[in-house]
Design a protein around this motif. Structure first.
Motif, short mmCIF file in Angstrom:
data_model
loop_
_atom_site.label_atom_id
_atom_site.label_comp_id
_atom_site.label_asym_id
_atom_site.label_seq_id
_atom_site.Cartn_x
_atom_site.Cartn_y
_atom_site.Cartn_z
N ILE A 230 -4.34 12.49 4.09
CA ILE A 230 -4.20 11.30 3.25
C ILE A 230 -5.65 10.68 3.47
N LYS B 40 0.85 -1.19 -0.03
CA LYS B 40 -0.11 -0.07 -0.09
C LYS B 40 1.09 1.25 0.10
N ASP C 260 -3.40 13.57 -0.42
CA ASP C 260 -4.69 14.02 -1.42
C ASP C 260 -4.79 15.53 -1.30
N TYR D 9 0.77 5.36 0.30
CA TYR D 9 -0.11 6.40 0.79
C TYR D 9 0.61 7.50 0.03
N ARG E 72 -9.08 8.95 7.32
CA ARG E 72 -8.63 9.95 6.90
C ARG E 72 -7.19 10.40 7.99
N ASP F 145 -7.91 7.30 2.59
CA ASP F 145 -7.72 5.96 2.47
C ASP F 145 -8.77 5.12 2.75
N ASP F 146 -9.77 5.23 1.71
CA ASP F 146 -11.15 4.64 1.86
C ASP F 146 -11.19 3.17 1.14
N ASP F 147 -11.88 2.16 1.62
CA ASP F 147 -12.50 1.13 0.93
C ASP F 147 -14.17 0.90 1.23
N THR G 110 -5.56 10.67 13.27
CA THR G 110 -6.31 9.69 12.36
C THR G 110 -7.65 9.62 12.72
#
Length: 191
Positions: A98, A84, A89, A86, A108, A100-102, A124
């Motif tokens: 940053i 992964k 964004d 990073y 965030r 980092d969604d799924d 975070t």
């Protein structure tokens, strides 16, 4: 004659500000880690964010465990997941975000230089989108703040190494330069 007032004034602190909390104002999981920048004078939060989550900043023990996992996966003719990466964004002021969604989690991570540039804050925020997301994050929840603290503390050294590798002069505060010359490390002419 009037009696002096003995009322206690309650000062309400302002709410925490971070781009991570802008997108997820009420997270299911949240942590904030603040570490010193150790004399590295780098004003760009994007550089800090990318240094924290770069491959070379990952401790060797974690890299070794990942390599063992990948080899075990190959034994069963499965393809290991890609490493992964990073990327930042968004950058606003002194903070980089940053995302980092799924399908199961919204994540965030805000990396901010605090005023004065001597402290780095990593915020975070995680929102669970499903039971699967809650279960997937459960083991990470136990060590997340500790892992981020380790990565953030290693970031100044990573930024210095990257600056040397690219031929740029790593920016240090004067006390850092003096200390390195005293112990025979760094500085001009010391090899």
């Amino acid at each position: 004659m009037t009696e002096p007032s003995h009322e206690i004034s309650h000062v309400v602190p302002s709410p925490a500000t971070s781009l991570a909390l802008r997108d997820i104002p009420v997270p299911d999981y949240c942590d904030v880690v603040i570490v010193p920048t150790r004399g590295v004078d780098e004003p760009d939060p994007r550089v800090w964010a990318e240094a924290i989550f770069s491959h070379e900043n990952t401790p060797l023990s974690q890299r070794g465990l990942r390599a063992l996992r990948d080899e075990a996966v190959r034994l069963f003719d499965m393809v290991p997941p890609p490493a992964k990466e990073y990327v930042t964004d968004e950058v606003r002021g002194s903070e980089a975000l940053i995302v980092d969604d799924d399908e199961n989690l919204r994540v965030r991570i805000g990396v901010a230089l605090l005023p004065g540039g001597q402290l780095l804050q990593v915020t975070t925020a995680v929102k669970f989108l499903s039971v699967r997301g809650r279960l997937a994050f459960a083991p990470r929840r136990l060590l997340h703040a500790t892992a981020v603290n380790t990565l953030a503390r290693r970031a100044p050294a990573t930024i210095r190494r990257q600056a040397v590798a690219t031929g740029a002069t790593p920016r240090r505060s004067l006390p850092g330069q003096v200390a390195r010359r005293v112990i025979g490390r760094g500085g001009s002419g010391a090899h």
